[in-house]
Design a protein around this motif. Structure first.
Motif, short mmCIF file in Angstrom:
data_model
loop_
_atom_site.label_atom_id
_atom_site.label_comp_id
_atom_site.label_asym_id
_atom_site.label_seq_id
_atom_site.Cartn_x
_atom_site.Cartn_y
_atom_site.Cartn_z
N ASP A 1 0.85 -1.20 0.00
CA ASP A 1 0.00 0.00 0.00
C ASP A 1 0.88 1.23 0.00
N LEU A 2 0.23 2.38 0.14
CA LEU A 2 0.95 3.63 0.27
C LEU A 2 1.75 3.64 1.57
N PRO A 3 2.81 4.46 1.64
CA PRO A 3 3.50 4.61 2.91
C PRO A 3 2.52 5.01 4.01
N HIS A 4 2.55 4.31 5.13
CA HIS A 4 1.59 4.56 6.20
C HIS A 4 2.19 4.11 7.54
N TYR A 5 1.48 4.39 8.61
CA TYR A 5 1.88 3.98 9.95
C TYR A 5 0.72 3.23 10.60
N PHE A 6 1.05 2.49 11.64
CA PHE A 6 0.00 1.81 12.39
C PHE A 6 0.37 1.82 13.87
N LYS A 7 -0.64 2.09 14.70
CA LYS A 7 -0.43 2.07 16.15
C LYS A 7 -1.66 1.47 16.81
N ASP A 8 -1.45 0.45 17.63
CA ASP A 8 -2.55 -0.16 18.36
C ASP A 8 -3.29 0.90 19.17
N GLY A 9 -4.61 0.85 19.11
CA GLY A 9 -5.42 1.81 19.84
C GLY A 9 -5.78 3.04 19.02
N TYR A 10 -4.97 3.33 18.00
CA TYR A 10 -5.22 4.49 17.14
C TYR A 10 -5.51 4.08 15.70
N GLY A 11 -5.06 2.90 15.31
CA GLY A 11 -5.29 2.43 13.95
C GLY A 11 -4.23 2.90 12.98
N SER A 12 -4.61 3.05 11.71
CA SER A 12 -3.66 3.37 10.65
C SER A 12 -3.62 4.87 10.39
#
Length: 418
Positions: free
Chosen positions: A312-323
């Motif tokens: 996918d596109l460059p992205h981040y992920f954090k538990d509790g906050y999502g993508s």
């Protein structure tokens, strides 16, 4: 895997960037020159392998070894240790292997480093370019590349307009970028040493010919514009890496990862990136991007650690906050009403654009440039709710928009990297 000495394994410049830029372009220059000379033996090249770059035949024999030095000294004596090292390389070589030495400044002595069989030293010659000079300045390598590409096009009776040459050079640089960024990634993340990472990225002469023979797309064609967009991204990341790589306190890994991803994006994903950077755009045009918007986008990736690029596109992920997805959107905190209008404009742009429509239900957070606190879409925009999913043949299908959150770079940094 090729067996080589520890000296070769540890001498690579894979982790750095500026060394790659100059020597990579010198490697492209030499490869194209061989094609101009119709050298039928050369099959592929590797950068940062046995030497700064090497040319191989189809049977893995080394045709030539090349050491590239961009030092400022004009004294031959300053290069003697490197010349001696170049003369001793023997892995994968035979009696026909030629050893070349490239420099970026005129020296007081360009005589050969003579062979000394007793000490295991082979002949090393200073490389002479097509203009009869034994050097090419770092800021002139692009000119030399342009000249050798012009020669290739004329030899093959192909158009050699400025537009044609610029287009083919951009394709060659994208090819090089995709390879060297992969080597860097494998060195940093796949437990390959520097030599192994370089060995895994051969650049075939067929790939180079493919770039040289490619047809120029009309400048107003969306694909040509996307190609220019990619070129802008790659050029800006090169400048960032070249300027900041000496600062040990800055983590540039996200930029490396994204540069590799962008260099290898197909047209559909590149289109998606183009629109996601600033969703209010309703068409692919040259006016749709600039160095400023590219910098805004890259600043997020530079500042926030942990970017992901898989599938996918460059992205981040954090538990509790999502993508989280980076954008180049800027909201004017001076005028809250203007902010809301800009939000509505961008959301409407997303809703009506098949390419990026799913941002509203695939991603939970859009990272934007703003000073105000983060807020959710439902709090500021009338666009929340249901809408017709234009990506489905069945126009009656209804999809619920995510309650996407607009989050500032500062808040996203705090949340992702806590």
């Amino acid at each position: 895997m090729t067996e080589v000495s520890s000296q070769v394994i540890n001498s690579s410049a894979i982790p750095t960037w500026s060394g790659f830029v100059y020597q990579g372009k010198v490697a492209l220059y030499h490869a194209i020159r061989l094609l101009v000379q119709r050298n039928s033996e050369a099959h592929y090249l590797r950068v940062e392998h046995l030497d700064d770059f090497a040319i191989y035949d189809s049977k893995e024999n080394v045709l030539s070894l090349h050491q590239v030095k961009a030092m400022k000294s004009d004294k031959r004596s300053s290069y003697n240790p490197a010349l001696k090292q170049a003369s001793k390389f023997s892995e994968k070589c035979n009696q026909n292997t030629v050893r070349w030495f490239h420099v970026a400044i005129a020296l007081d002595d360009f005589s050969d480093k003579t062979e000394n069989h007793a000490d295991g030293e082979h002949l090393v010659q200073f490389y002479k370019y097509h203009d009869e000079r034994y050097y090419v300045e770092t800021n002139a390598i692009d000119i030399k590349l342009s000249e050798i590409v012009t020669q290739y096009l004329k030899v093959h009776e192909l158009p050699s307009t400025e537009e044609q040459i610029s287009y083919k050079l951009a394709k060659l640089e994208a090819l090089l970028a995709s390879k060297v960024n992969l080597a860097h990634y494998r060195n940093q993340h796949e437990s390959l040493n520097k030599f192994e990472a370089a060995e895994s990225i051969p650049i075939s002469f067929l790939e180079i010919v493919g770039c040289l023979m490619s047809e120029v797309i009309p400048s107003n064609d969306p694909q040509a514009i996307l190609f220019e967009f990619r070129k802008t991204l790659l050029n800006r990341t090169s400048q960032i890496l070249d300027t900041l790589e000496s600062n040990q306190d800055i983590d540039l890994n996200g930029i490396f990862i994204c540069r590799y991803a962008v260099a290898n994006m197909d047209i559909p994903l590149l289109t998606r990136l183009y629109y996601s950077k600033k969703p209010s755009q309703n068409a692919i045009t040259l006016a749709g991007f600039s160095n400023d918007t590219v910098d805004q986008y890259l600043r997020i990736i530079w500042k926030i650690i942990g970017v992901k690029t898989t599938e996918d596109l460059p992205h981040y992920f954090k538990d509790g906050y999502g993508s989280y997805i980076p954008t180049a959107m800027t909201l004017d905190s001076i005028n809250q009403e203007l902010d809301v209008n800009q939000i509505q404009e961008n959301v409407n742009g997303i809703r009506g654009n098949l390419t990026v429509q799913d941002l509203l239900y695939d991603f939970d957070n859009l990272i934007v440039h703003m000073d105000s606190n983060s807020f959710q879409l439902c709090n500021e925009s009338s666009a929340i709710g249901k809408f017709t999913d234009i990506s489905e043949p069945d126009k009656s299908r209804i999809t619920k928009i995510n309650n996407v959150r607009f989050v500032s770079m500062a808040d996203a940094t705090s949340e992702i990297n806590d």
